[in-house]
Each structure stands twice: as structure tokens, then as C-alpha cells.
Scaffold this active site. Structure first.
Site, PDB file in Angstrom:
ATOM      1  N   THR A 183     -42.999  11.657  10.239  1.00  0.00           N
ATOM      2  CA  THR A 183     -41.996  12.586  10.774  1.00  0.00           C
ATOM      3  C   THR A 183     -40.903  11.787  11.457  1.00  0.00           C
ATOM      4  O   THR A 183     -41.162  10.750  12.067  1.00  0.00           O
ATOM      5  CB  THR A 183     -42.652  13.542  11.777  1.00  0.00           C
ATOM      6  OG1 THR A 183     -43.621  14.351  11.090  1.00  0.00           O
ATOM      7  CG2 THR A 183     -41.617  14.455  12.438  1.00  0.00           C
ATOM      8  N   GLY A 184     -39.673  12.271  11.363  1.00  0.00           N
ATOM      9  CA  GLY A 184     -38.549  11.610  12.022  1.00  0.00           C
ATOM     10  C   GLY A 184     -37.470  11.230  11.029  1.00  0.00           C
ATOM     11  O   GLY A 184     -37.623  11.385   9.816  1.00  0.00           O
ATOM     12  N   GLU A 244     -49.386  12.755  13.865  1.00  0.00           N
ATOM     13  CA  GLU A 244     -49.084  11.414  13.357  1.00  0.00           C
ATOM     14  C   GLU A 244     -50.251  10.458  13.591  1.00  0.00           C
ATOM     15  O   GLU A 244     -50.607   9.669  12.715  1.00  0.00           O
ATOM     16  CB  GLU A 244     -47.819  10.876  14.021  1.00  0.00           C
ATOM     17  CG  GLU A 244     -46.539  11.536  13.531  1.00  0.00           C
ATOM     18  CD  GLU A 244     -45.316  11.093  14.308  1.00  0.00           C
ATOM     19  OE1 GLU A 244     -44.204  11.177  13.753  1.00  0.00           O
ATOM     20  OE2 GLU A 244     -45.457  10.682  15.475  1.00  0.00           O
ATOM     21  N   ASP A 261     -44.601   5.789   8.155  1.00  0.00           N
ATOM     22  CA  ASP A 261     -44.025   6.542   9.275  1.00  0.00           C
ATOM     23  C   ASP A 261     -43.074   5.648  10.055  1.00  0.00           C
ATOM     24  O   ASP A 261     -43.116   4.424   9.935  1.00  0.00           O
ATOM     25  CB  ASP A 261     -45.145   7.045  10.194  1.00  0.00           C
ATOM     26  CG  ASP A 261     -44.764   8.287  10.975  1.00  0.00           C
ATOM     27  OD1 ASP A 261     -43.564   8.655  10.983  1.00  0.00           O
ATOM     28  OD2 ASP A 261     -45.660   8.891  11.592  1.00  0.00           O
ATOM     29  N   GLY A 262     -42.225   6.259  10.840  1.00  0.00           N
ATOM     30  CA  GLY A 262     -41.301   5.529  11.684  1.00  0.00           C
ATOM     31  C   GLY A 262     -41.907   5.244  13.047  1.00  0.00           C
ATOM     32  O   GLY A 262     -43.089   5.496  13.295  1.00  0.00           O
TER      33      GLY A 262
END
Length: 235
Positions: A29-30, A106, A84-85
Site C-alpha cells: 500500500t502507498g 502490511e 511494498d514501500g
């Protein structure tokens, strides 16, 4: 596309080279992870066979809209790879995550994965975690008592930064996908992230926190000079 967004997309494109046919993927997410899902969808349209577990309702909606096949951890409890970030990355690849409010899902998805690759631009690299406020997801019940206990933990850990309840742009309290609130801790510098992680988990009312310790195996850091792959120390 701004220069910053172009760098994020470069990191996402590099991460896509680690995806193989038949993989079970955790979808982050992001803003940087969004680029990865966009690029993954293009590969899926071209014939790549994968299935993904989204880490937020926002990512779920994006993946569904773009035609990326999805599953759940109930149906697929073990994943091959999560992309993921991160909000901060230290030299040992410990992370602060949760700026988008999805830290609980996450972390669950990352822990269920054989590997986690973090994608980010060079601004996210720091010598020590803490400059970015640490998100702490908490239950609404007993908020004042939980907040007081967290303040004592932060002080004992040597990073007694002030806590603030996260709000949205309209001033209303931010509520996570799980129905919880987030307290952001302005620590400035966290001397021992692993110790703080352990202390926070001991506080009743803390659902999860944004310290990701030992979960990332690789980081792909994009800068104007290109995308650099960084491995975790000891791997």
C-alpha cells in the site's frame, strides 16, 4: 509525472523483475506500491499468472480495477513474495511503515511471505530510524490509558517523542481498515528499534506498530543514477 514519481516507478519496475510465473504475491500500500500494482497489471494482461493478497482496501480496489487476480491469507496462507514501500529504511533494512495507515495488514502479509522486497526512492534511506513519525495502531477502548503507557515506553526506550492522534485532511480522526486509531510518535531517533518493538508489543491496547524488524530481505532504492538493489546484512 514528477521526478519523485518517476523514481518510485523505476523502483517498482526493478522489483517486477523478481516476480515469476505462478507466484503468490503480497501487494503493498502507498504511492510506490501503487506503481508496482500498475506495472504488475500490465504483465498480467500480457499473460503472467500470479495471484495477490492486498494489504489494504485501497490496494484491493486498484488491483480489482486493473484485473490482477486476488486471494486471501485464509485461502493462501503462505506467500512467495511481498513488494511494498516504506517511510524509512535503515542500513540493516529495518523499516518504519504505516504512513498510509495500513501497517497491521502490511505486517501480517509480510510475515506470511518467504521474502519481502522494499521499493523506495533514496529519500527514504536514513542512518537511524525515527525521523519519520512512528505509527502505532491502537484500540479505541481505553485510549488515554494506552497512550499513557506508550509514552512511558518511549521514554524508557530513549526516544520520548510526543504522541498525536492521526487525523484526516478534513480534521476527522483517521480510522484504519481494521477500525482502529493511529498514534504517531515523533521520536526523532530510535536508538534500538528491536527493543522498542518488543516494549510496544507488551502494551495492552497496542494492536501493532510500524517498526518492521528483520522482515525485508532486499531493498530497491531508486535515484537519478538508477535503481540500486541492497541486501540485508547477513544474507
Amino acid at each position: 509525472m514528477t521526478d519523485a514519481e518517476a523514481l518510485k516507478r523505476d523502483a517498482a519496475a526493478k522489483a517486477l523483475t523478481y516476480v515469476e510465473d505462478g507466484m503468490r504475491l503480497g501487494l503493498g500500500t502507498g504511492s510506490t506500491a501503487k506503481h508496482f500494482v500498475d506495472l504488475l497489471a500490465e504483465r498480467v494482461k500480457a499473460g503472467l499468472k500470479v495471484v495477490g493478497v492486498p494489504t489494504s482496501e485501497v490496494t484491493r480496489a486498484q488491483a480489482e480495477r486493473l484485473g490482477v487476480p486476488l486471494t486471501t491469507l485464509d485461502e493462501t496462507p503462505e506467500l512467495d513474495l511481498t513488494i511494498d514501500g516504506a517511510d524509512e529504511i535503515d542500513p540493516a533494512l529495518n523499516l518504519i511503515k504505516g504512513g498510509g495507515g495500513a501497517l497491521l495488514r502490511e505486517k501480517i502479509v509480510a510475515a506470511a511471505s518467504a521474502r519481502m522486497i522494499v521499493i523506495a526512492d533514496a529519500s527514504k534511506q536514513v542512518p537511524a530510524l525515527g525521523r519519520y513519525p512512528l505509527p502505532i495502531e491502537v484500540n479505541v477502548f481505553g485510549l488515554a490509558a494506552t497512550r499513557h503507557a506508550i509514552e512511558k515506553v518511549l521514554e524508557a526506550a530513549g526516544c520520548p517523542g510526543p504522541l498525536s492522534v492521526r487525523t484526516k485532511a478534513d480534521g476527522h480522526v483517521f480510522v484504519t481498515d481494521g477500525g482502529h486509531m493511529i498514534l504517531d510518535a515523533a521520536c526523532a531517533r530510535i536508538p534500538d528499534p528491536a527493543a522498542l518493538s518488543h516494549r510496544l508489543h507488551s502494551v495492552p491496547g497496542v494492536v501493532e506498530h510500524g517498526l518492521f524488524i528483520g522482515l525485508a530481505s532486499l531493498a530497491i532504492i531508486a535515484s537519478p543514477g538508477g535503481a540500486e538493489v541492497v541486501g540485508r546484512i547477513g544474507q
